[in-house]
Design an enzyme around this catalytic site. Structure first.
Site, PDB file in Angstrom:
ATOM      1  N   HIS A 121      27.538  63.307  45.468  1.00 18.51           N
ATOM      2  CA  HIS A 121      26.565  63.049  46.533  1.00 18.51           C
ATOM      3  C   HIS A 121      27.330  62.965  47.846  1.00 18.51           C
ATOM      4  O   HIS A 121      28.486  62.571  47.894  1.00 18.51           O
ATOM      5  CB  HIS A 121      25.857  61.726  46.222  1.00 18.51           C
ATOM      6  N   ASP A 198      30.975  55.946  41.684  1.00 16.67           N
ATOM      7  CA  ASP A 198      29.638  55.912  42.278  1.00 16.67           C
ATOM      8  C   ASP A 198      28.645  55.644  41.152  1.00 16.67           C
ATOM      9  O   ASP A 198      28.363  56.515  40.334  1.00 16.67           O
ATOM     10  CB  ASP A 198      29.359  57.248  42.963  1.00 16.67           C
ATOM     11  N   GLN A 201      23.363  56.156  40.108  1.00 16.46           N
ATOM     12  CA  GLN A 201      22.442  56.677  39.096  1.00 16.46           C
ATOM     13  C   GLN A 201      22.705  56.123  37.701  1.00 16.46           C
ATOM     14  O   GLN A 201      21.847  56.235  36.822  1.00 16.46           O
ATOM     15  CB  GLN A 201      22.537  58.214  39.061  1.00 16.46           C
ATOM     16  N   LYS A 224      17.370  51.674  43.445  1.00 18.49           N
ATOM     17  CA  LYS A 224      17.260  52.616  42.329  1.00 18.49           C
ATOM     18  C   LYS A 224      17.117  51.909  40.987  1.00 18.49           C
ATOM     19  O   LYS A 224      16.928  52.560  39.963  1.00 18.49           O
ATOM     20  CB  LYS A 224      18.473  53.550  42.299  1.00 18.49           C
ATOM     21  N   CYS A 362      21.182  65.912  48.835  1.00 21.72           N
ATOM     22  CA  CYS A 362      22.437  65.407  49.414  1.00 21.72           C
ATOM     23  C   CYS A 362      23.649  65.895  48.626  1.00 21.72           C
ATOM     24  O   CYS A 362      24.623  65.161  48.442  1.00 21.72           O
ATOM     25  CB  CYS A 362      22.433  63.879  49.496  1.00 21.72           C
TER      26      CYS A 362
END
Length: 408
Positions: A121, A198, A201, A224, A362
């Site tokens: 991303h 990261d 998700q 999220k 993104c």
């Protein structure tokens, strides 16, 4: 599968959009919020609203307890060794920027290497581009297999003794691929590098233990994972955070201030200058309570089953291209329908009450790797059902009929 009772806890899902019951398939962008989180925010503002760490009055004490209590919940939820290792941020983007600005500045020298993947991303790409420009470091990329997955042999060949930082996404927001971050961390550490993960998700969809992963830094976003917007967290190993300089300066993060010099508070507060996102932290704590009650293993199993069901149904749609691996993937399906622009697909689906994402997500470098300008994406969460997938498939069939010659 998770029971239909879960859906009843999400008020927004009860509405109609364009005359149809809402089917929300954009949770990878932001999840919906259960009533427990909404009520927690309402209660805070109605009863406990005050600044934290400052006042000795009752409201200030209650607000501080709620804020720090949320930090403890985040630490437990991701398996941190200490609450001091949890820094509240605005989200994953801010968390990565802290590491890229503070830690990177202290370790990077000209010719050093920062290793990423092409699936990152922009939030886990641009900060490292800037860090490389400032330091003279070199960006390197782990190559992708044809299905978008990563081979550990390629990781071994990319990371060297010149590598100082490895930063990878745990779950791709486009491909759905689940990266082997634990094994990547082992390879990085073998070469003396530190690894940033990261987790935007991954955190909402699977059980995470940062100590088991042995990552040095981990970032997450509350919005999220059923929490409010504007709140997230950075995990960092205490030994690393202690040696990092703050990136924001002002009230609350200081210990002693003189006219010409100042000193900082201990962890985690030295990274939380100014009035923090108190209500957001309270809401994130409520979201963690909710997800814990449902069970992260149950959520992961539900997402996998629903994604497999969607893949099976969607693979039978003629002229539909699906991106990413068919196995070992999280709860989303990214696709294109013939030559129809993804924005047009999303617009037609919206007219039928179905919300999906369309664009480059993104991830412009990844779009170029896929040799497309943009894609459509349906992403699932614990409140979605097979009926939602069936409505998506039916709507895509109608979209094919609507555009006719543009397909194929």
């Amino acid at each position: 599968m998770i029971t239909a009772d879960i859906r009843e806890l999400f008020p927004i899902l009860k509405q109609e959009v364009n005359g149809h019951p809402l089917v929300y398939l954009d949770s990878a962008a932001t999840s919906q919020k259960p009533i427990q989180v909404i009520e927690a925010l309402k209660h805070y503002y109605e009863w406990d609203n005050a600044n934290v760490h400052r006042g000795v009055h009752t409201l200030g004490s209650r607000a501080t307890d709620a804020y720090e209590g949320a930090r403890a919940k985040v630490a437990k939820f991701i398996g941190a060794a200490s609450e001091q290792e949890i820094i509240f941020t605005r989200g994953t983007t801010t968390a990565i920027n802290i590491v890229a600005s503070s830690f990177a500045q202290s370790v990077l020298r000209e010719g050093d290497e920062i290793v990423l993947t092409p699936m990152e991303h922009h939030s886990n790409l641009i900060p490292w581009q800037q860090a490389a420009k400032k330091s003279g470091a070199v960006l390197k990329y782990i190559p992708l297999q044809p299905d978008g997955s990563i081979l550990l042999a390629d990781v071994e060949n990319t990371i060297t003794d010149r590598t100082k930082i490895v930063s990878v996404v745990y779950v791709s927001n486009v491909l759905g691929v689940i990266n082997p971050v634990k094994e990547i961390a082992q390879i990085a550490h073998k070469h003396g590098a530190k690894i940033m993960v990261d987790g935007a998700q991954s955190t909402p969809h699977m059980k995470v233990n940062v100590q088991d992963l042995d990552c040095d830094f981990y970032a997450l976003s509350g919005h999220k994972m059923c929490g409010p917007t504007g709140i997230g967290a950075l995990y960092g190993k205490k030994s690393l955070l202690n040696n990092m300089e703050p990136v924001e300066f002002g009230g609350e993060m200081i210990d002693h201030v003189d006219l010409y010099e100042s000193t900082w508070k201990e962890l985690p507060w030295k990274f939380e200058g100014g009035t923090p996102m108190i209500a957001g932290a309270v809401g994130l704590g409520a979201a963690i309570d909710f997800l814990t009650e449902v069970g992260m293993d149950n959520i992961y199993k539900h997402d996998v089953q629903l994604t497999n069901y969607a893949l099976d149904r969607m693979m039978h749609i003629e002229d539909l291209s699906i991106y990413g691996p068919t196995t070992n993937r999280a709860g989303l399906v990214t696709f294109n329908l013939g030559d129809v622009h993804p924005h047009d697909v999303a617009t037609v689906l919206d007219s039928m009450g179905i919300a999906i994402r369309a664009g480059h997500h993104c991830c412009q470098p990844l779009m170029r790797w896929l040799e497309v300008s943009s894609t459509a994406r349906a992403s699932f969460y614990l409140y979605n059902t097979e009926d939602d997938v069936d409505r998506l498939v039916m709507a895509l069939q109608k979209t094919k009929e609507y555009f006719g010659d543009a397909i194929g």
